[in-house]
Motif scaffolding. Structure first.
Motif, PDB file in Angstrom:
ATOM      1  N   UNK A 141      10.347  14.934   7.304  1.00  0.00           N
ATOM      2  CA  UNK A 141       9.416  13.690   7.289  1.00  0.00           C
ATOM      3  C   UNK A 141       8.175  14.025   6.605  1.00  0.00           C
ATOM      4  N   UNK A 142       7.618  15.261   7.190  1.00  0.00           N
ATOM      5  CA  UNK A 142       6.210  15.821   6.575  1.00  0.00           C
ATOM      6  C   UNK A 142       6.368  15.941   5.239  1.00  0.00           C
ATOM      7  N   UNK A 143       7.323  16.555   4.669  1.00  0.00           N
ATOM      8  CA  UNK A 143       7.406  16.775   3.037  1.00  0.00           C
ATOM      9  C   UNK A 143       7.697  15.442   2.607  1.00  0.00           C
ATOM     10  N   UNK A 144       8.268  14.496   3.067  1.00  0.00           N
ATOM     11  CA  UNK A 144       8.502  13.030   2.498  1.00  0.00           C
ATOM     12  C   UNK A 144       7.105  12.348   2.211  1.00  0.00           C
ATOM     13  N   UNK A 145       6.173  12.675   3.408  1.00  0.00           N
ATOM     14  CA  UNK A 145       4.890  12.048   3.343  1.00  0.00           C
ATOM     15  C   UNK A 145       4.088  12.808   2.409  1.00  0.00           C
ATOM     16  N   UNK A 146       4.050  13.854   2.201  1.00  0.00           N
ATOM     17  CA  UNK A 146       3.584  14.726   1.184  1.00  0.00           C
ATOM     18  C   UNK A 146       3.794  14.329  -0.099  1.00  0.00           C
ATOM     19  N   UNK A 147       5.067  14.082  -0.510  1.00  0.00           N
ATOM     20  CA  UNK A 147       5.610  13.517  -1.790  1.00  0.00           C
ATOM     21  C   UNK A 147       5.127  12.034  -1.883  1.00  0.00           C
ATOM     22  N   UNK A 148       5.071  11.220  -0.915  1.00  0.00           N
ATOM     23  CA  UNK A 148       4.822   9.946  -0.969  1.00  0.00           C
ATOM     24  C   UNK A 148       3.489   9.729  -1.303  1.00  0.00           C
ATOM     25  N   UNK A 149       2.596  10.745  -0.823  1.00  0.00           N
ATOM     26  CA  UNK A 149       0.976  10.638  -1.270  1.00  0.00           C
ATOM     27  C   UNK A 149       0.770  10.949  -2.510  1.00  0.00           C
ATOM     28  N   UNK A 150       1.467  12.018  -3.027  1.00  0.00           N
ATOM     29  CA  UNK A 150       1.495  12.367  -4.422  1.00  0.00           C
ATOM     30  C   UNK A 150       1.857  11.104  -5.309  1.00  0.00           C
ATOM     31  N   UNK A 151       2.809  10.528  -5.045  1.00  0.00           N
ATOM     32  CA  UNK A 151       3.479   9.517  -5.920  1.00  0.00           C
ATOM     33  C   UNK A 151       2.562   8.498  -5.805  1.00  0.00           C
ATOM     34  N   UNK A 152       2.012   8.022  -4.738  1.00  0.00           N
ATOM     35  CA  UNK A 152       1.069   6.804  -4.511  1.00  0.00           C
ATOM     36  C   UNK A 152      -0.299   7.206  -5.369  1.00  0.00           C
ATOM     37  N   UNK A 153      -0.735   8.277  -5.299  1.00  0.00           N
ATOM     38  CA  UNK A 153      -1.916   8.725  -5.892  1.00  0.00           C
ATOM     39  C   UNK A 153      -1.679   8.477  -7.135  1.00  0.00           C
ATOM     40  N   UNK A 154      -0.298   8.868  -8.134  1.00  0.00           N
ATOM     41  CA  UNK A 154      -0.181   9.007  -9.150  1.00  0.00           C
ATOM     42  C   UNK A 154      -0.220   7.290  -9.638  1.00  0.00           C
ATOM     43  N   UNK A 155       0.339   6.315  -8.932  1.00  0.00           N
ATOM     44  CA  UNK A 155       0.300   5.079  -8.972  1.00  0.00           C
ATOM     45  C   UNK A 155      -0.826   4.311  -9.032  1.00  0.00           C
ATOM     46  N   UNK A 156      -1.860   4.798  -8.345  1.00  0.00           N
ATOM     47  CA  UNK A 156      -3.124   4.301  -8.147  1.00  0.00           C
ATOM     48  C   UNK A 156      -3.913   4.710  -9.485  1.00  0.00           C
ATOM     49  N   UNK A 157      -3.836   5.969  -9.830  1.00  0.00           N
ATOM     50  CA  UNK A 157      -4.488   6.298 -10.976  1.00  0.00           C
ATOM     51  C   UNK A 157      -4.054   5.539 -12.109  1.00  0.00           C
ATOM     52  N   UNK A 158      -2.750   5.257 -12.478  1.00  0.00           N
ATOM     53  CA  UNK A 158      -2.180   4.521 -13.619  1.00  0.00           C
ATOM     54  C   UNK A 158      -2.219   3.321 -13.588  1.00  0.00           C
ATOM     55  N   UNK A 159      -2.353   2.544 -12.194  1.00  0.00           N
ATOM     56  CA  UNK A 159      -2.033   0.878 -12.230  1.00  0.00           C
ATOM     57  C   UNK A 159      -3.517   0.656 -11.663  1.00  0.00           C
ATOM     58  N   UNK A 160      -4.351   1.350 -10.836  1.00  0.00           N
ATOM     59  CA  UNK A 160      -5.488   0.892 -10.399  1.00  0.00           C
ATOM     60  C   UNK A 160      -5.407   0.158  -8.973  1.00  0.00           C
ATOM     61  N   UNK A 161      -6.230  -0.125  -8.093  1.00  0.00           N
ATOM     62  CA  UNK A 161      -6.084  -0.709  -7.125  1.00  0.00           C
ATOM     63  C   UNK A 161      -7.032  -1.919  -7.113  1.00  0.00           C
ATOM     64  N   UNK A 162      -6.623  -3.342  -6.138  1.00  0.00           N
ATOM     65  CA  UNK A 162      -7.490  -3.954  -5.954  1.00  0.00           C
ATOM     66  C   UNK A 162      -8.841  -3.918  -5.076  1.00  0.00           C
TER      67      UNK A 162
END
Length: 89
Positions: free
Chosen positions: A68-89
């Motif tokens: 679960x900790x590894x999945x959280x770390x991977x999720x954070x990395x993936x979310x950060x890449x989506x935020x940087x490519x798509x931006x947030x409101x």
């Protein structure tokens, strides 16, 4: 900031993306979220006609064995890449 705090912040950012991610990105973020919060898949695979459900189940099942900790770390990395490519409101 703790891992859980970073994870919760990343999940909040994903909810506020300016545009919808690709289907593959959505499946990846879903699978990592489920693995991080629930652990290994714990339900039966959806039936033949539930294509969306099967795709989500398969994506989550592909993360089997990831802690679960590894999945959280991977999720954070993936979310950060989506935020940087798509931006947030």
């Amino acid at each position: 900031m703790s891992l859980d705090e970073k994870f919760n912040k990343a999940a909040e950012n994903v909810k506020n993306l300016k545009s919808k991610p690709s289907d593959n990105d959505l499946l990846e973020i879903y699978a990592l979220f489920k693995q991080a919060t629930v652990g290994d898949v714990n339900t039966d695979r959806p039936g033949l006609l539930d294509l969306k459900g099967k795709a989500k189940w398969d994506a989550w099942n592909a993360k089997k064995g990831v802690s679960q900790d590894q999945a959280k770390e991977q999720y954070i990395v993936k979310a950060d890449s989506l935020v940087s490519s798509l931006g947030i409101n």
